[in-house]
Design a protein around this motif. Structure first.
Motif, PDB file in Angstrom:
ATOM      1  N   UNK A  61      39.492 -32.985  -7.113  1.00  0.00           N
ATOM      2  CA  UNK A  61      39.507 -33.273  -8.544  1.00  0.00           C
ATOM      3  C   UNK A  61      38.564 -34.420  -8.869  1.00  0.00           C
ATOM      4  N   UNK A  62      38.430 -35.367  -7.926  1.00  0.00           N
ATOM      5  CA  UNK A  62      37.518 -36.489  -8.161  1.00  0.00           C
ATOM      6  C   UNK A  62      36.076 -36.106  -7.966  1.00  0.00           C
ATOM      7  N   UNK A  63      35.826 -34.918  -7.346  1.00  0.00           N
ATOM      8  CA  UNK A  63      34.448 -34.484  -7.134  1.00  0.00           C
ATOM      9  C   UNK A  63      34.234 -33.163  -7.822  1.00  0.00           C
ATOM     10  N   UNK A  64      33.643 -32.173  -7.125  1.00  0.00           N
ATOM     11  CA  UNK A  64      33.463 -30.856  -7.715  1.00  0.00           C
ATOM     12  C   UNK A  64      34.774 -30.089  -7.578  1.00  0.00           C
ATOM     13  N   UNK A 149      32.222 -15.465  -2.856  1.00  0.00           N
ATOM     14  CA  UNK A 149      31.625 -16.750  -2.484  1.00  0.00           C
ATOM     15  C   UNK A 149      32.646 -17.873  -2.581  1.00  0.00           C
ATOM     16  N   UNK A 150      33.396 -17.922  -3.683  1.00  0.00           N
ATOM     17  CA  UNK A 150      34.389 -18.990  -3.833  1.00  0.00           C
ATOM     18  C   UNK A 150      35.511 -18.837  -2.811  1.00  0.00           C
ATOM     19  N   UNK A 151      35.901 -17.615  -2.529  1.00  0.00           N
ATOM     20  CA  UNK A 151      36.961 -17.377  -1.558  1.00  0.00           C
ATOM     21  C   UNK A 151      36.546 -17.853  -0.163  1.00  0.00           C
ATOM     22  N   UNK A 152      35.280 -17.612   0.188  1.00  0.00           N
ATOM     23  CA  UNK A 152      34.786 -18.030   1.497  1.00  0.00           C
ATOM     24  C   UNK A 152      34.481 -19.522   1.555  1.00  0.00           C
ATOM     25  N   UNK A 153      33.975 -20.074   0.452  1.00  0.00           N
ATOM     26  CA  UNK A 153      33.496 -21.462   0.483  1.00  0.00           C
ATOM     27  C   UNK A 153      34.593 -22.498   0.265  1.00  0.00           C
ATOM     28  N   UNK A 154      35.654 -22.150  -0.464  1.00  0.00           N
ATOM     29  CA  UNK A 154      36.698 -23.139  -0.752  1.00  0.00           C
ATOM     30  C   UNK A 154      37.289 -23.795   0.496  1.00  0.00           C
ATOM     31  N   UNK A 155      37.641 -23.024   1.546  1.00  0.00           N
ATOM     32  CA  UNK A 155      38.183 -23.673   2.739  1.00  0.00           C
ATOM     33  C   UNK A 155      37.147 -24.499   3.508  1.00  0.00           C
ATOM     34  N   UNK A 156      35.864 -24.290   3.224  1.00  0.00           N
ATOM     35  CA  UNK A 156      34.805 -24.980   3.962  1.00  0.00           C
ATOM     36  C   UNK A 156      34.353 -26.280   3.306  1.00  0.00           C
ATOM     37  N   UNK A 158      34.414 -30.153   1.828  1.00  0.00           N
ATOM     38  CA  UNK A 158      35.012 -31.408   2.301  1.00  0.00           C
ATOM     39  C   UNK A 158      35.994 -31.936   1.258  1.00  0.00           C
ATOM     40  N   UNK A 159      36.502 -33.142   1.481  1.00  0.00           N
ATOM     41  CA  UNK A 159      37.546 -33.688   0.627  1.00  0.00           C
ATOM     42  C   UNK A 159      37.091 -33.959  -0.802  1.00  0.00           C
ATOM     43  N   UNK A 160      35.768 -34.005  -1.031  1.00  0.00           N
ATOM     44  CA  UNK A 160      35.253 -34.217  -2.388  1.00  0.00           C
ATOM     45  C   UNK A 160      34.861 -32.906  -3.062  1.00  0.00           C
ATOM     46  N   UNK A 161      35.060 -31.771  -2.364  1.00  0.00           N
ATOM     47  CA  UNK A 161      34.670 -30.484  -2.922  1.00  0.00           C
ATOM     48  C   UNK A 161      33.221 -30.135  -2.637  1.00  0.00           C
ATOM     49  N   UNK A 162      32.535 -30.905  -1.799  1.00  0.00           N
ATOM     50  CA  UNK A 162      31.122 -30.679  -1.489  1.00  0.00           C
ATOM     51  C   UNK A 162      30.983 -29.639  -0.377  1.00  0.00           C
ATOM     52  N   UNK A 163      30.013 -28.743  -0.535  1.00  0.00           N
ATOM     53  CA  UNK A 163      29.730 -27.707   0.457  1.00  0.00           C
ATOM     54  C   UNK A 163      28.358 -27.964   1.062  1.00  0.00           C
ATOM     55  N   UNK A 246      20.364 -22.923  -4.309  1.00  0.00           N
ATOM     56  CA  UNK A 246      21.112 -23.495  -5.433  1.00  0.00           C
ATOM     57  C   UNK A 246      21.998 -24.644  -4.971  1.00  0.00           C
ATOM     58  N   UNK A 247      22.685 -24.460  -3.850  1.00  0.00           N
ATOM     59  CA  UNK A 247      23.575 -25.502  -3.350  1.00  0.00           C
ATOM     60  C   UNK A 247      22.791 -26.723  -2.878  1.00  0.00           C
ATOM     61  N   UNK A 248      21.642 -26.484  -2.229  1.00  0.00           N
ATOM     62  CA  UNK A 248      20.807 -27.600  -1.754  1.00  0.00           C
ATOM     63  C   UNK A 248      20.291 -28.419  -2.937  1.00  0.00           C
ATOM     64  N   UNK A 249      19.843 -27.745  -3.984  1.00  0.00           N
ATOM     65  CA  UNK A 249      19.352 -28.446  -5.169  1.00  0.00           C
ATOM     66  C   UNK A 249      20.480 -29.179  -5.876  1.00  0.00           C
ATOM     67  N   UNK A 250      21.657 -28.552  -5.939  1.00  0.00           N
ATOM     68  CA  UNK A 250      22.804 -29.204  -6.580  1.00  0.00           C
ATOM     69  C   UNK A 250      23.195 -30.475  -5.810  1.00  0.00           C
ATOM     70  N   UNK A 251      23.257 -30.377  -4.470  1.00  0.00           N
ATOM     71  CA  UNK A 251      23.607 -31.548  -3.655  1.00  0.00           C
ATOM     72  C   UNK A 251      22.579 -32.662  -3.803  1.00  0.00           C
ATOM     73  N   UNK A 252      21.298 -32.261  -3.866  1.00  0.00           N
ATOM     74  CA  UNK A 252      20.227 -33.265  -4.032  1.00  0.00           C
ATOM     75  C   UNK A 252      20.346 -33.946  -5.388  1.00  0.00           C
ATOM     76  N   UNK A 253      20.619 -33.166  -6.430  1.00  0.00           N
ATOM     77  CA  UNK A 253      20.696 -33.707  -7.799  1.00  0.00           C
ATOM     78  C   UNK A 253      21.882 -34.662  -7.940  1.00  0.00           C
ATOM     79  N   UNK A 254      23.008 -34.281  -7.395  1.00  0.00           N
ATOM     80  CA  UNK A 254      24.209 -35.105  -7.544  1.00  0.00           C
ATOM     81  C   UNK A 254      24.232 -36.304  -6.600  1.00  0.00           C
ATOM     82  N   UNK A 255      23.513 -36.210  -5.488  1.00  0.00           N
ATOM     83  CA  UNK A 255      23.443 -37.333  -4.563  1.00  0.00           C
ATOM     84  C   UNK A 255      24.814 -37.746  -4.063  1.00  0.00           C
ATOM     85  N   UNK A 256      25.134 -39.019  -4.195  1.00  0.00           N
ATOM     86  CA  UNK A 256      26.414 -39.549  -3.724  1.00  0.00           C
ATOM     87  C   UNK A 256      27.515 -39.491  -4.775  1.00  0.00           C
ATOM     88  N   UNK A 257      27.210 -38.888  -5.931  1.00  0.00           N
ATOM     89  CA  UNK A 257      28.194 -38.821  -7.006  1.00  0.00           C
ATOM     90  C   UNK A 257      28.551 -37.356  -7.291  1.00  0.00           C
TER      91      UNK A 257
END
Length: 355
Positions: A61-64, A149-156, A158-163, A246-257
């Protein structure tokens, strides 16, 4: 003696007056975590798994936020239906150019000529021939894609919702294979046959349902699953590339937040980039798939034979036929789908409360 002890004595000023936190308050979070861990360990295995998923969702909830698969299916279906109505003419032109073999010789000199001749012979409606097969298929296709995709990725996550990027690649591959088998192969086969039929001097099919009934009557259900291998390869690599980029660009854009919001324009730009990467990465598979699903598919023994004959008779450049119209269509397609999907999920989160 008292003077010797003085330096080692604690201050007489009460801790509360100095603004120090109470020792009991400092220990409380640690005690809560220890208690929770002990309680979790005491549960049976199936209950531990369920509790762990709930903890992951709560932490995210605090992340994605973790997207419920039901929301993903609904949002994906809505996004797919809207997108195909906007971009179908580019799909039509791409398919016509890929079916236009050099050995015939080719009927069209390029994109503009294909559009011109189609409108001249069939009117503007001609650019939407075969739309019904894609419309009926695009809604469940996108629903299966995003739901898987969501069904497979949700268990993978981390604690912040980052894939991470590697896992997004694998989840995208799984989503692509699922949509290929369940929806895309029969949908694409019908679409290609309907478009190819329009090129004939005497078209046989009067519409979508008539075309489906005739194909099934003559060839059985197998007639709607021509080119399954090529379709699985194409869709699997398609979604693997798109979700990875898409995920790589999203992670890069969001950085540590991870809580940083993405504006729809940013999502569209990232989606278009992901779409372009998938076009250059697997257009050869798309050409083979199209040939295997056309009315002349009986000329090929299998997917490999089709690829070999294209290479032998038309040269390696034939594997990139229709790249330009496909590039425009796919970039627009992926951008629109990701934007609509993200926005619909936000709306669903407001009205559909899930854990």
């Amino acid at each position: 003696m008292s003077s010797l002890l003085k330096p080692f004595s604690v201050s007489e000023v009460p801790c509360e007056r100095r603004g120090c936190p109470s020792p009991a308050l400092n220990l409380q979070p640690a005690l809560e975590r220890l208690t929770a861990a002990t309680a979790l360990a005491s549960l049976p295995a199936h209950q531990r798994s369920y509790a762990a998923k709930r903890n992951l969702a709560a932490a995210a909830v605090g992340g994605r936020k973790i997207t419920h698969p039901g929301k993903a299916i609904l949002a994906g279906g809505i996004a797919g239906g809207i997108e195909i109505c906007i971009t179908f003419p580019t799909e039509y032109v791409k398919t016509q150019l890929q079916l236009d073999e050099r050995a015939n010789p080719p009927r069209y000199r390029g994109i503009g000529d294909c559009v011109k001749l189609t409108v001249q012979d069939h009117g503007l409606r001609g650019l939407y021939r075969g739309l019904s097969s894609l419309l009926y298929g695009s809604i469940p296709k996108s629903a299966v894609r995003f739901g898987t995709f969501e069904m497979l990725s949700n268990p993978m996550r981390d604690s912040t919702g980052r894939l991470d990027n590697t896992r997004s690649l694998l989840c995208g591959l799984g989503a692509g294979i699922a949509e290929a088998v369940v929806v895309v192969c029969p949908m694409e086969t019908l679409k290609v046959k309907l478009i190819h039929d329009q090129c004939s001097l005497r078209p046989r099919y009067r519409g979508f349902f008539h075309g489906v009934s005739e194909i099934v009557r003559e060839q059985g259900l197998r007639g709607t699953y021509q080119g399954l291998t090529a379709t699985v390869l194409k869709q699997g690599t398609n979604q693997a590339i798109r979700f990875y980029v898409m995920n790589a660009l999203r992670n890069w854009y969001k950085g540590d937040d991870p809580r940083k919001e993405m504006h729809p324009v940013v999502t569209a730009m990232f989606g278009a980039t992901a779409g372009a990467a998938s076009v250059f990465g697997n257009t050869p598979l798309d050409v083979v798939k199209t040939r295997m699903q056309g009315l002349e598919a009986h000329r090929y023994k299998n997917t490999m034979d089709c690829a070999f004959q294209i290479l032998k008779h038309e040269g390696p450049q034939a594997f990139y036929k229709g790249t330009v119209p496909r590039l425009g269509r796919v970039c627009l397609d992926v951008a629109i789908v990701f934007v609509i999907y993200e926005e619909v999920v936000k709306l669903l989160n407001d009205v559909w409360k899930t854990q």
